[in-house]
Design an enzyme around this catalytic site. Structure first.
Site, mmCIF file in Angstrom:
data_model
loop_
_atom_site.group_PDB
_atom_site.id
_atom_site.type_symbol
_atom_site.label_atom_id
_atom_site.label_comp_id
_atom_site.label_asym_id
_atom_site.label_seq_id
_atom_site.Cartn_x
_atom_site.Cartn_y
_atom_site.Cartn_z
ATOM 1 N N LYS A 1 3.542 8.710 -2.879
ATOM 2 C CA LYS A 1 3.354 9.055 -4.174
ATOM 3 C C LYS A 1 4.280 10.388 -4.540
ATOM 4 C CE LYS A 1 -1.597 7.940 -4.933
ATOM 5 N NZ LYS A 1 -1.276 6.979 -6.040
ATOM 6 N N ARG B 1 -7.642 -1.874 -2.951
ATOM 7 C CA ARG B 1 -8.215 -3.145 -2.897
ATOM 8 C C ARG B 1 -8.282 -3.860 -1.325
ATOM 9 N NH1 ARG B 1 -3.566 -4.473 -7.145
ATOM 10 N NH2 ARG B 1 -3.856 -2.018 -7.339
HETATM 11 N N1 BES Z 1 -5.964 6.017 -5.609
HETATM 12 C C1 BES Z 1 -4.678 5.303 -6.797
HETATM 13 C C2 BES Z 1 -5.389 5.105 -8.173
HETATM 14 C C3 BES Z 1 -5.697 6.650 -9.009
HETATM 15 C C4 BES Z 1 -4.770 6.991 -9.867
HETATM 16 C C5 BES Z 1 -6.785 7.186 -8.992
HETATM 17 C C6 BES Z 1 -4.921 8.241 -10.553
HETATM 18 C C7 BES Z 1 -7.117 8.195 -9.362
HETATM 19 C C8 BES Z 1 -6.296 8.811 -10.385
HETATM 20 C C9 BES Z 1 -4.654 3.906 -6.132
HETATM 21 O O1 BES Z 1 -4.811 3.701 -4.837
HETATM 22 C C10 BES Z 1 -3.161 3.787 -6.538
HETATM 23 O O2 BES Z 1 -2.570 4.376 -5.951
HETATM 24 N N2 BES Z 1 -2.800 2.701 -7.310
HETATM 25 C C11 BES Z 1 -1.731 2.459 -7.971
HETATM 26 C C12 BES Z 1 -1.382 0.979 -7.813
HETATM 27 C C13 BES Z 1 0.002 0.281 -7.865
HETATM 28 C C14 BES Z 1 0.582 0.822 -6.831
HETATM 29 C C15 BES Z 1 -0.054 -1.112 -8.206
HETATM 30 C C16 BES Z 1 -1.497 3.159 -9.246
HETATM 31 O O3 BES Z 1 -2.546 3.057 -10.073
HETATM 32 O O4 BES Z 1 -0.356 3.350 -9.489
HETATM 33 ZN ZN ZN Z 2 -2.981 4.352 -3.830
#
Ligand code: BES
Ligand code: ZN
Ligand code: ZN
Length: 496
Positions: A275, A349
């Protein structure tokens, strides 16, 4: 917690109390007992000169005259009292909580002398006060005694009403639920260096003191169960994963259990699909689902719910390192289905799918509900005011939505369909873990649906509501504890 509130319920006011709170409903109508205490001339003149009209949550702040035997007198408006619903009573309690903790006085009496306020409203008011008073200041070493906002203080609040005994009983039942929500807040607020998977699992073990049966599965046991998806996420961290299983068997012996499953990613760096740095610290809250599930278990056990309940937490840390999984890796889940990991940041997931299979196979539950801070996309769709709800069962969906409405922890249902399911087909495996840019929350839900078989199931995507929500009268904390009150209500109304 900076300020601790202790509640008493009494039929009479103790004249010693220093802060006295009364209510004005409708068109500035003081409550029954308040009319006997507050000099009419004073109330009338103060209302006129300040423009106080008894509107909902408005406050008239008076230095109490000698006769009132209080140092300070607050009159709080209730507005159209007949229209007040459950969340409004909580909000009122929250407002009272902020007035009480914001004052310098250590004792308060509240005259609940309006006919619409019975035992359950009194308990809701107490709940709202306690939710409002919560602060997470464990790591503030310089607590300023002169700063009344932050100083530690124990405050006694006496709620005065005719049905005092009944109100106290209601509150005793409600108190454990509120404690559960506050426990969830604390777990979300705690930083990840303090709360790794092992430490989180030991928080689950702590519930044994309430009579919860707890079992913690280690890496070896998960590996024997072939939880390849969950373990794939965990392998980039030096801190080993855990699966916490909690059982509360308060229902009939042969009743099938109901089940709740939480995403417990103690920190989500994204893994090799790292990230960006900005805001990454918020990912200490990526265990908001697991926090809500543990808080729910606390709530159910402390009020001795008459239901059989299984709660499972998938606890991992998502880190990039030499042993981390790569984009393109193919893992085999406990269900036997294979998954191509396109993006290591779509890890929630992968954790949940094995936890869902475990619960479904082992306990054959009546339903499964999972909670997860699963996608950023749900924030784009619903912002901070509703959790996303996905389900294969209309009845369960309606029950969850109604519990959301009743508690103020609201959900909004989003669709599932074959068309969305197609978006996660993979060239090399049974499925891939992301579905492209569009409908990100839905494709994540479609992924989970592939692991629940015919069991009624609902997924709550709480990424927008578990943390960093706008502050309200009932939540001044970063971690909100969302889901505890909602699911406690679901169990209470439909499963006991
Ligand atoms: N933990 C994140 C989602 C999240 C984002 C939680 C903001 C709380 C606040 C999750 O694991 C994630 O990173 N999801 C990605 C999915 C993508 C790679 C398909 C996302 O939402 O960007
Ligand atoms: Zn994530
Ligand atoms: Zn995540």
């Amino acid at each position: 917690m900076a300020k601790t509130l202790t509640f008493n319920f009494s039929q009479k006011r103790d004249d010693e109390h220093e802060l006295l709170i009364c209510f004005a409903a409708g068109e500035n109508q003081l409550g029954e007992d308040a009319t006997k205490i507050v000099p009419e001339g004073l109330f009338e003149k103060s209302s006129r000169t300040t423009g106080f009209k008894g509107k909902s949550l408005s406050v008239l702040d008076l230095i109490a005259p000698e006769k009132v035997k209080a140092d300070r007198l607050l009159i709080v408006g209730l507005g159209e009292i007949s229209e007040m619903e459950e969340p409004d009573w909580l909000t009122l309690g929250g407002k009272l909580g902020s007035l009480i903790t914001g004052s310098n006085l250590e004792k308060t009496s509240i005259l609940l002398d309006v006919k619409e306020i019975g035992a359950s409203q009194a308990a809701l008011i107490a709940s709202g006060m306690k939710l409002n008073a919560y602060r997470f200041d464990t790591y503030k070493t310089k607590k300023d005694e002169d700063d009344k906002e932050n100083a530690d203080k124990a405050i006694t609040v006496t709620l005065v009403l005719k049905q005092a005994d009944e109100a106290e009983k209601c509150w005793k039942k409600e108190e454990g639920v509120i404690e559960g929500a506050l426990l969830a807040r604390t777990l979300v607020n705690e930083p990840a260096n303090i709360l790794g998977p092992v430490e989180f699992a030991s928080k689950a073990s702590d519930l044994a003191k309430l009579g919860v049966e707890v079992e913690i599965l280690t890496e070896k046991e998960m590996s024997d169960l072939r939880m390849g998806a969950l373990l794939g996420v965990a392998q980039g961290s030096v801190r080993p994963p855990r699966l916490a299983v909690m059982k509360w068997m308060g229902g009939k012996k042969d009743d099938k259990p109901i089940a709740f499953i939480g995403k417990g990613v103690v920190f989500d760096t994204g893994g090799i699909s790292l990230k960006p740095a900005g805001g990454m610290e918020d990912m200490k809250g990526d265990m908001g689902g697991a926090a809500a599930v543990i808080g729910l278990m606390h709530a159910l056990a402390s009020r001795k719910a008459k239901a059989n309940v299984i709660c499972v937490l998938g606890l991992v840390e998502n880190m990039p390192d030499g042993n981390a999984q790569r984009p393109g890796d193919i893992v085999t889940s406990m269900s036997g289905q294979t998954i191509e990991v396109i993006n290591t940041d779509a890890e929630g997931r992968l954790v949940l799918c094995d936890a869902l299979t475990y619960v479904n196979d082992k306990y054959e539950p009546r339903f499964m509900i999972n909670l997860a801070t699963l996608t950023g996309a749900v924030l784009i769709a619903l912002g901070h005011h509703h959790a996303g709800l996905f389900s294969n069962d209309d009845d369960l969906s309606l029950q969850i939505a109604a519990s959301g409405q009743a508690t103020g922890e609201q959900v909004w249902r989003l669709p599932l369909s074959k068309d969305y399911d197609k978006l996660i087909e993979s060239k090399f495996a049974d499925m891939k873990n992301v579905g492209g840019r569009s409908a990100g929350s839905i494709t994540a839900a479609q992924f989970l649906k592939r692991f629940v078989g015919e069991t009624p199931w609902a997924h709550l995507d709480i990424a927008g509501v578990a943390m960093a929500s706008p502050q309200t009268q009932t939540n001044q904390s970063w971690g909100s504890g969302f889901g505890v009150r909602l699911l406690d209500r679901l169990v209470r109304d439909h499963y006991e």
